[in-house]
Scaffold this active site. Structure first.
Site, short mmCIF file in Angstrom:
data_model
loop_
_atom_site.label_atom_id
_atom_site.label_comp_id
_atom_site.label_asym_id
_atom_site.label_seq_id
_atom_site.Cartn_x
_atom_site.Cartn_y
_atom_site.Cartn_z
N ASN A 1 0.97 -1.18 0.14
CA ASN A 1 -0.09 0.00 -0.04
C ASN A 1 0.75 1.16 0.11
O ASN A 1 1.42 1.66 1.11
CB ASN A 1 -1.04 -0.24 1.33
CG ASN A 1 -1.90 1.24 1.33
OD1 ASN A 1 -1.89 1.89 0.31
ND2 ASN A 1 -2.61 1.18 2.42
N LYS B 1 3.41 0.72 3.02
CA LYS B 1 2.97 -0.30 4.13
C LYS B 1 2.84 -1.60 3.30
O LYS B 1 2.65 -1.79 1.98
CB LYS B 1 1.57 -0.35 4.43
CG LYS B 1 1.46 0.59 5.70
CD LYS B 1 -0.12 0.68 6.43
CE LYS B 1 -0.61 1.95 6.68
NZ LYS B 1 -2.05 2.05 6.47
N ARG C 1 -2.66 -2.22 -3.39
CA ARG C 1 -3.96 -1.44 -3.09
C ARG C 1 -3.69 -0.08 -3.93
O ARG C 1 -3.16 0.74 -3.86
CB ARG C 1 -4.04 -1.21 -1.52
CG ARG C 1 -5.30 -0.42 -1.21
CD ARG C 1 -5.06 0.62 -0.07
NE ARG C 1 -6.17 1.27 -0.08
CZ ARG C 1 -6.39 2.62 0.49
NH1 ARG C 1 -4.97 3.04 1.22
NH2 ARG C 1 -7.56 3.20 0.78
N HIS D 1 -13.46 2.26 0.34
CA HIS D 1 -13.37 1.01 1.49
C HIS D 1 -14.24 -0.13 0.72
O HIS D 1 -14.56 -1.11 1.50
CB HIS D 1 -14.02 1.36 2.67
CG HIS D 1 -13.80 2.54 3.55
ND1 HIS D 1 -14.60 3.22 4.14
CD2 HIS D 1 -12.47 2.86 3.77
CE1 HIS D 1 -13.79 4.18 4.74
NE2 HIS D 1 -12.25 3.88 4.69
N ARG E 1 -12.96 14.22 9.08
CA ARG E 1 -13.58 14.69 7.76
C ARG E 1 -15.03 15.09 7.88
O ARG E 1 -15.65 14.40 8.80
CB ARG E 1 -13.58 13.58 6.61
CG ARG E 1 -12.21 13.39 5.91
CD ARG E 1 -12.23 12.33 4.85
NE ARG E 1 -11.26 11.01 5.64
CZ ARG E 1 -11.12 10.03 5.03
NH1 ARG E 1 -11.84 9.57 4.19
NH2 ARG E 1 -10.52 9.15 5.50
N ASN F 1 -13.64 -2.30 17.99
CA ASN F 1 -13.45 -2.31 19.11
C ASN F 1 -14.28 -1.44 20.32
O ASN F 1 -13.93 -1.56 21.26
CB ASN F 1 -11.87 -1.58 19.18
CG ASN F 1 -10.77 -2.49 18.38
OD1 ASN F 1 -10.61 -3.42 18.86
ND2 ASN F 1 -10.21 -1.86 17.49
N GLU G 1 -8.04 -6.17 4.62
CA GLU G 1 -7.73 -5.91 3.31
C GLU G 1 -6.74 -6.47 2.49
O GLU G 1 -6.95 -6.87 1.43
CB GLU G 1 -7.83 -4.38 3.36
CG GLU G 1 -9.36 -3.44 3.68
CD GLU G 1 -9.34 -2.12 4.07
OE1 GLU G 1 -9.10 -2.00 5.10
OE2 GLU G 1 -9.63 -1.41 3.35
P1 AMP Z 1 -8.89 2.68 11.51
O1 AMP Z 1 -8.99 3.66 10.48
O2 AMP Z 1 -9.87 1.39 11.16
O3 AMP Z 1 -7.48 2.06 11.77
O4 AMP Z 1 -9.34 2.73 13.01
C1 AMP Z 1 -8.79 3.98 13.64
C2 AMP Z 1 -9.60 4.42 14.63
O5 AMP Z 1 -10.27 3.35 15.53
C3 AMP Z 1 -9.37 5.50 15.48
O6 AMP Z 1 -10.04 6.56 15.75
C4 AMP Z 1 -9.31 4.80 16.89
O7 AMP Z 1 -9.92 5.72 18.00
C5 AMP Z 1 -10.48 3.67 16.94
N1 AMP Z 1 -10.21 2.77 17.87
C6 AMP Z 1 -9.10 1.79 17.97
N2 AMP Z 1 -9.45 1.03 19.08
C7 AMP Z 1 -10.42 1.67 19.67
C8 AMP Z 1 -11.40 1.10 20.95
N3 AMP Z 1 -10.97 0.20 21.81
N4 AMP Z 1 -12.24 1.98 21.43
C9 AMP Z 1 -12.80 3.06 20.66
N5 AMP Z 1 -12.08 3.38 19.30
C10 AMP Z 1 -11.06 2.63 19.11
#
Ligand code: AMP
Length: 399
Positions: A7, A14, A92, A182, A243, A337, A386
């Site tokens: 990526n 990455k 990607r 996505h 955003r 999460n 992904e």
């Molecule tokens: P991503 O873009 O899929 O990597 O997601 C990143 C987002 O996931 C960030 O805004 C983090 O705050 C959120 N995130 C990761 N772990 C947690 C958690 N345990 N609780 C709430 N948000 C989370």
């Protein structure tokens, strides 16, 4: 067969190396500050090998790829004995326009079309092309490379979902339409949900919620995307980490005039200083927002409320679009999460017969149902992957 998944960004790259005989990741890593100075963090995932985390000069992406190859094959950090073990590379690619409705082996013609989509994703596609050319330079043209597009899954959307209500010539002549993003994630989690539900029929109606730093929702009927919340760019739809999501152009014009901003300055604000960060003034990270809300911060609470509200009303729109829903899937950083976010969204969905199982919802990390047995709609958490989709498509096309 070993497949390298790449990526490439404008100053970062990455990677993950997959052994596709058992679909395991042998090593992963990140090159940063390409073109500035250069830093590589390389993490082998096999026993007895060390993590490498140091500065390495990377004037261009070719040096970055060469550094990755060096680490992948070294005795201390490596996971393969020679570069020749790598059978193919999967890339990607953010934007495939209307040219690509599935993944393809990269040829000169494909490269030209990816380039033709660069005006639609000026920060991403040129960087992907640089990454592809760097791989060709370092690995040689005999190692096949495959392009996997974020947009291609959404090419099944019908015109009523992708046409903007502006003069039609902007679509026919300039290709201005909703593309959606996505797609690789929505495709993966919807396919997993179909497996989990044991249903692969054309009538199955799913709504997949990719909620991370960037967020989008997708209506998937019979395994095909029929609508999604992002548009011509990934700026719109839900409010996101930074955003703005859905926005009134008239308000944008008013702010620009009032504060004497040009369009680039305005877009920088809408892309990087808006969303839950802009509303809360606290953070774009949902963990920080949940912590701030617990301490009584009202703007953090408002930002989270607003996010949950938009997720719920977008889901409602897709229930209408499909005339029903059988399953709702949560994925990505927040979706996987944050039990609080899933619970808050599902509280809006009682009218659909959605009932969340608090115990299953509170678990972490695993693919699972989080609805009660009597819930009319199945609720699921599916960790997205992904990179695995890219590796699988690459294997399918070249293997
Ligand atoms: P991503 O873009 O899929 O990597 O997601 C990143 C987002 O996931 C960030 O805004 C983090 O705050 C959120 N995130 C990761 N772990 C947690 C958690 N345990 N609780 C709430 N948000 C989370």
């Amino acid at each position: 067969m070993k497949i390298l998944v790449i990526n490439a960004g404008s100053s970062s790259l990455k990677y993950q190396l997959f052994d596709m005989d058992n679909e395991t990741v042998l090593a992963k890593g990140l090159c940063e500050r390409i073109g500035i100075d250069g830093h590589l963090k390389h993490t082998p995932l096999v026993e007895g090998k060390s993590v490498f985390n140091e500065e390495i000069p990377m004037p261009t992406h070719a040096e970055a790829i060469a550094a990755v190859m060096d680490k992948l094959t070294s005795s201390e950090y490596g996971v393969v004995s020679s570069m020749h073990e790598i059978g193919a590379v999967g890339h990607r690619i953010v934007h495939g326009g209307e040219y690509f409705s599935s993944s393809v082996v990269i040829t000169d013609e494909v490269l030209k079309l990816i380039e033709a989509c660069s005006p639609f994703a000026p920060l991403h596609n040129p960087a992907h092309i640089t990454g592809i050319k760097a791989c060709m330079e370092v690995l040689g043209k005999d190692v096949p490379e495959v392009a996997v597009f974020d947009t291609s899954f959404h090419q099944t959307m019908p015109p009523k979902a992708f046409i903007y209500a502006i003069p039609y010539e902007y679509y026919t002549e300039d290709k201005v339409r909703r593309y959606g993003f996505h797609g690789t994630s929505h495709r993966y989690v919807s396919a997993r949900a179909m497996d989990m539900m044991g249903r692969h029929d054309d009538d199955l109606k799913l709504i997949t919620c990719h909620m991370g730093n960037g967020s989008s929702i997708c209506a998937v009927k019979g395994g095909k995307s029929i609508d999604t919340s992002m548009g011509f760019t990934p700026l719109v739809g839900l409010p996101m980490g930074t955003r703005c999501g859905q926005m009134d152009m008239g308000a944008v014009q008013y702010i620009m005039h009032k504060h004497n901003l040009n369009i680039d300055e305005m877009l920088e604000i809408l892309n990087k200083k808006s969303g839950v960060l802009g509303v809360s003034g606290v953070s774009s990270d949902f963990r920080d927002l949940e912590a701030a809300m617990a301490e009584g911060n009202k703007r953090a609470e408002l930002a989270l409320d607003l996010f949950h509200y938009w997720v719920a009303k977008t889901i409602g729109g897709y229930v209408a679009a499909m005339n029903g829903v059988d399953g709702i899937v949560f994925t990505a950083g927040v979706g996987e999460n944050s039990a609080e976010t899933r619970k808050a969204v599902c509280e809006y969905l009682g009218y659909l017969g959605c009932a969340i199982d608090d115990e299953a919802n509170s678990l972490h990390g695993t693919e699972r149902f989080i609805s009660t047995p009597d819930s009319r709609v199945k609720l699921m958490v599916v960790p997205t992957n992904e990179e695995l989709v890219i590796a699988r498509d690459t294997k399918a096309l070249v293997g």
